[in-house]
Each structure stands twice: as structure tokens, then as C-alpha cells.
Design an enzyme around this catalytic site. Structure first.
Site, short mmCIF file in Angstrom:
data_model
loop_
_atom_site.label_atom_id
_atom_site.label_comp_id
_atom_site.label_asym_id
_atom_site.label_seq_id
_atom_site.Cartn_x
_atom_site.Cartn_y
_atom_site.Cartn_z
CG ASP A 1 -2.01 -1.01 1.17
OD1 ASP A 1 -2.47 -1.33 0.05
OD2 ASP A 1 -2.44 -1.50 2.23
CG ASP B 1 -6.75 -1.35 -1.54
OD1 ASP B 1 -7.03 -2.56 -1.69
OD2 ASP B 1 -5.82 -0.95 -0.80
#
Length: 184
Positions: free
Chosen positions: A133, A151
Site C-alpha cells: 500500500d 483498492d
């Protein structure tokens, strides 16, 4: 119509009129996620930088998420990682079954985005044991969850599914009102 286990192996169970469109969207979503993660990890060398302030409310960071959305259900060992991968692949299979039955392009687009994003994160879990991330938004001392391109595709797909279900319901109600009765 009665469903049997042999139906699972029939072509029409997995392939519908908009399956190709959904799959192409999934491939594109997966590819953009992989390209971005490759660039952040190996070209921009984000693991060495740790945090890069882009604006007063947005940073690029290096975070390895061992859980699912928002860091829930952290998987510390190999068994947990395998369980999360299998769960994600089960969800992708269910979405693929749904994709074979959709008749609206918006829903095919939405399901394709979710599948592609999910597979992007599955790839990370399989290769790295965690999901990479990078995006961190923050304001007034509050930090939102760190996320990645996969995401974004998943959230966008879920929003489109929600909107499509609302629009479809409105269209049916409008048609019923216009016709002065039930539609069947």
C-alpha cells in the site's frame, strides 16, 4: 429450474453476454495495479524512502498490509496468508458467476473492476505475503487508511454496483408508473 453440481462445469455457468467486457476491464485493472506497484517498489524505490510528502494532506508511504481492507484480520503466518488468498479467490469466483449473468454494461464494468483489484492484491499476497500500500491521506491529525490502486478499483467497482442497483430499481419503478401497473 433445478441446479445440479454438473451445472458448475457448463460454459454458460461461467460465460455470459458481457463476460468478455468484464474480463477485459479486470485485466486492465489488474495491469494498472501491477504496473503501479512495480514502479513504486522497484523504480521509485519506495521501500527506501518510507514516506514522501506530496501535499499537506497526501503522502506516499510504504506499508505492507498483512490483513484485508483497513488492516482487519491480520495474517501473520503462511496459513493465514493462504486463507486470505483462498477467500479472495472464492470471492472472485462468485463475482465471475455473477458476471456471466449480467446484462447491463455498468454492472460488467463494476464487477470487472472488483475482480481486477482483488486479483492485484492476491498477487501481492502470493508473491510477498502481504499487500503493498502507498497512498496516505490525512487532515487535522487524522490519517485515513493506507491503500493502493487495486483498492481504488475495488471501491470504485462497489460504488458502481450500488449505483447500478439504484438506477435499475428507479428504471423499473418509472416503467411501472408509466405503464400504470405491475411489470413482470
Amino acid at each position: 429450474m433445478k441446479w445440479t453440481a454438473s451445472d458448475l462445469f457448463k460454459r454458460e455457468t461461467w460465460w455470459g453476454p458481457l463476460s468478455l467486457a468484464g474480463i477485459l476491464v479486470a485485466i486492465l485493472a489488474f495491469a494498472t495495479d501491477r504496473l503501479h506497484k512495480w514502479w513504486m517498489l522497484f523504480q521509485y524505490d519506495m521501500p527506501e524512502k518510507v514516506r514522501v510528502q506530496v501535499t499537506g494532506f497526501f503522502d506516499l508511504v510504504m506499508a505492507w498490509n498483512k490483513g484485508v481492507s483497513y488492516g482487519l484480520f491480520q495474517a501473520e503466518g503462511t496459513g493465514g496468508v493462504v486463507l486470505l488468498i483462498l477467500f479472495a479467490l472464492l470471492v472472485v469466483s462468485g463475482l465471475s458467476l455473477w458476471l456471466a449473468r449480467v446484462t447491463h454494461w455498468r454492472m460488467a464494468l463494476a464487477i470487472g473492476l472488483v475482480i481486477g483489484g482483488a486479483l492485484g492484491n492476491v498477487y501481492d499476497r502470493f508473491v510477498y505475503g502481504a499487500v503493498a500500500d502507498f497512498f496516505s491521506f490525512h487532515a487535522w491529525g487524522y490519517y485515513w487508511y493506507i491503500f493502493n490502486v487495486a483498492d481504488i478499483w475495488i471501491v470504485l467497482g462497489v460504488i458502481l454496483i450500488f449505483l447500478d442497483s439504484m438506477l435499475e430499481g428507479r428504471g423499473e419503478k418509472a416503467a411501472t408508473d408509466r405503464d400504470g401497473g405491475e411489470r413482470g
